[in-house]
Each structure stands twice: as structure tokens, then as C-alpha cells.
Design a protein around this motif. Structure first.
Motif, PDB file in Angstrom:
ATOM      1  N   ARG A 119       0.868  -1.176   0.000  1.00  0.00           N
ATOM      2  CA  ARG A 119       0.000   0.000   0.000  1.00  0.00           C
ATOM      3  C   ARG A 119       0.906   1.227   0.000  1.00  0.00           C
ATOM      4  N   GLU A 120       0.669   2.154  -0.899  1.00  0.00           N
ATOM      5  CA  GLU A 120       1.467   3.372  -0.930  1.00  0.00           C
ATOM      6  C   GLU A 120       0.633   4.517  -0.380  1.00  0.00           C
ATOM      7  N   ALA A 121       0.889   4.865   0.902  1.00  0.00           N
ATOM      8  CA  ALA A 121       0.103   5.902   1.570  1.00  0.00           C
ATOM      9  C   ALA A 121       0.972   6.828   2.410  1.00  0.00           C
ATOM     10  N   GLY A 122       2.285   6.745   2.252  1.00  0.00           N
ATOM     11  CA  GLY A 122       3.176   7.636   2.988  1.00  0.00           C
ATOM     12  C   GLY A 122       3.098   7.479   4.492  1.00  0.00           C
ATOM     13  N   GLU A 123       2.913   6.252   4.962  1.00  0.00           N
ATOM     14  CA  GLU A 123       2.741   6.032   6.395  1.00  0.00           C
ATOM     15  C   GLU A 123       4.074   5.751   7.085  1.00  0.00           C
ATOM     16  N   THR A 124       4.071   5.944   8.388  1.00  0.00           N
ATOM     17  CA  THR A 124       5.271   5.704   9.182  1.00  0.00           C
ATOM     18  C   THR A 124       5.569   4.209   9.256  1.00  0.00           C
ATOM     19  N   GLU A 125       6.857   3.882   9.141  1.00  0.00           N
ATOM     20  CA  GLU A 125       7.335   2.512   9.336  1.00  0.00           C
ATOM     21  C   GLU A 125       8.290   2.515  10.523  1.00  0.00           C
ATOM     22  N   ARG A 126       8.095   1.588  11.428  1.00  0.00           N
ATOM     23  CA  ARG A 126       9.041   1.420  12.530  1.00  0.00           C
ATOM     24  C   ARG A 126       9.752   0.086  12.362  1.00  0.00           C
ATOM     25  N   LEU A 127      11.063   0.131  12.232  1.00  0.00           N
ATOM     26  CA  LEU A 127      11.858  -1.085  12.104  1.00  0.00           C
ATOM     27  C   LEU A 127      12.416  -1.462  13.473  1.00  0.00           C
ATOM     28  N   TRP A 128      12.181  -2.703  13.849  1.00  0.00           N
ATOM     29  CA  TRP A 128      12.721  -3.253  15.091  1.00  0.00           C
ATOM     30  C   TRP A 128      13.884  -4.183  14.774  1.00  0.00           C
ATOM     31  N   VAL A 129      14.937  -4.070  15.539  1.00  0.00           N
ATOM     32  CA  VAL A 129      16.075  -4.981  15.410  1.00  0.00           C
ATOM     33  C   VAL A 129      15.711  -6.267  16.139  1.00  0.00           C
ATOM     34  N   THR A 130      15.555  -7.351  15.400  1.00  0.00           N
ATOM     35  CA  THR A 130      15.162  -8.627  15.991  1.00  0.00           C
ATOM     36  C   THR A 130      16.357  -9.540  16.263  1.00  0.00           C
TER      37      THR A 130
END
Length: 247
Positions: A119-130
Motif C-alpha cells: 500500500r502506498e500511503a506515505g505512512e510511518t514505518e518502525r523497524l525493530w532490530v530482531t
């Protein structure tokens, strides 16, 4: 010095004004800049060069190949795909970036559709280091945000990764395996999700650090021992007089 070839189809930047404003010299130029800042010896190649810029000589001198593609997957010649795959199996590292998940090269190496939700909606992504102990995560905080991103969501049709370094959460609620490690033959592969062309993601410090860490981890190891395959002599003494023994 580790030799990196940064490959980009270089289509969006020439057809879309928004992309051209963010990456005036191409996505490959910004990725190359990030890697050069880390001390790598970097060259670039693009789709419309002869042999897509990926000649046998170029790949023979490449320790790590980075791959960004989106609009022109079908324009990549099958002969070049097989050439790249051969070099990965022989030890060249491969970093597959964002929509490169659907490239012929990645799908061939994974053996699956590599399909997903988006989905292209310019939303925030939070990446977690797993996997904080993995070299690709070195120097990164526990998590960080990409302010505007295209969402990729599960199910991501890939084989089980050998390691999952990053997992993403999106503002719309989805999660995604966004930093996946694989080994194929002698080669090391890292798939990294962030990098949609209409957002300045490759200018972000954390993303640039991940590219440098991944290139260092994936680099060809010329000192690695050869793997013995094919018809092999026995380690212990055995009777090989049987007529069915293959010598």
C-alpha cells in the motif's frame, strides 16, 4: 578493499519528477555515496547499459552486488539473470533492496513467488532490530522510524530466512519481515525492505548504516575453503573392489 557494484534499473528517476527531485542522479548514486562513505570501492551499473552493465568481467571483480528494480523487472535479460545467479552461488554477495523482491534474480534464488501485500500511503514505518547480535545490526538502536514509507505486508512468500535481522510495523497496522538473511551456495544474500522511490529513504542515516553493514557482511570471502563435491575418495579405508564401485 571490498568492491561493490550498485545496480539500479534507473527508470523512475527519468520518468517521474518527484523521484528525480529526490534522486537527481539516480537512486544508485545515493546508494553508492553511502557505501563510499564506508570505505568501499564502488561502481554503478544500470539497465540500459550493454549487458545491463553486468558483464562477466564486472561480476568477476565484484564482491557485493546491490540490486534495485521496480518498473522493468521483465526487461532484465534471462542470460544476465543466470550470470548473476552463478556468481552468487560462487560467492558474490547480493543485497536485494525494496521492490527488488520481485526481480528475476531474487525469485530465482529463492524458488518462490516472493509476492506480498502493499500500500502506498506515505505512512510511518518502525523497524525493530530482531537480531541485535547480527553484524548487519551493528551500531543501530533497538528501533528506528522511517517517516514516510510504502507498506509491505505479510504474507511474504519467501523461504524461511536463515536469520531475521529487522521486522517492520506500519502505521496502518501491518507487520513485515524487512531484513532477511539467506545463504545460497557460497554466496550471502540480504533482502532489505525500505527504499521506495518517492520517499528520501536512502538519505536516512540508519538506512545508510545498514547498507554499509550489509555490504561488509555479504562480501565475497576469497579465503574461504573450497567445498568438496562430486565423486570423493573415502576418508577411511574401505573395500572398493566391488564391480559397482565408481572410480
Amino acid at each position: 578493499m571490498t568492491r561493490v557494484t550498485v545496480w539500479n534499473e534507473f527508470v523512475h528517476e527519468q520518468e517521474n519528477d518527484t523521484v528525480a527531485e529526490i534522486y537527481p542522479d539516480g537512486i544508485h548514486a545515493v546508494i553508492a555515496d553511502a557505501l563510499e562513505a564506508g570505505g568501499f570501492d564502488v561502481e554503478t551499473a544500470t539497465l540500459h547499459e550493454p549487458e545491463h552493465g553486468l558483464t562477466e568481467d564486472v561480476l568477476a571483480e565484484t564482491d557485493v552486488l546491490t540490486w534495485w528494480g521496480h518498473a522493468a523487472h521483465d526487461q532484465v535479460e534471462d542470460e544476465i539473470v543466470e550470470r548473476v545467479k552463478h556468481h552468487v552461488l560462487e560467492g558474490m554477495g547480493l543485497l536485494v533492496l525494496h521492490s527488488g523482491h520481485f526481480s528475476k534474480v531474487f525469485k530465482s534464488l529463492m524458488g518462490t513467488t516472493c509476492n506480498l501485500k502493499w500500500r502506498e500511503a506515505g505512512e510511518t514505518e518502525r523497524l525493530w532490530v530482531t537480531d541485535p547480535a547480527h553484524p548487519i545490526a551493528e551500531g543501530l538502536p533497538e528501533s528506528f522510524e522511517v517517516p514516510e514509507a510504502e507498506m509491505y505486508g505479510e504474507h511474504f512468500d519467501i523461504p524461511q530466512p536463515d536469520a531475521l535481522v529487522f521486522n517492520s510495523w506500519f502505521e496502518g497496522g501491518e507487520t513485515f519481515r524487512s531484513g532477511c538473511v539467506f545463504h545460497r551456495g557460497k554466496g550471502r544474500i540480504f533482502y532489505f525492505r525500505p527504499g521506495h522511490e518517492t520517499y528520501p529513504i536512502y538519505h536516512q542515516d540508519e538506512v545508510r548504516q545498514i547498507l554499509r553493514n550489509a555490504a561488509e557482511w555479504a562480501a565475497r570471502d576469497d579465503d574461504a575453503p573450497d567445498i568438496t563435491r562430486g565423486n570423493a575418495e573415502p576418508v577411511e579405508d574401505i573395500d572398493t573392489s566391488d564391480d559397482r564401485t565408481v572410480h
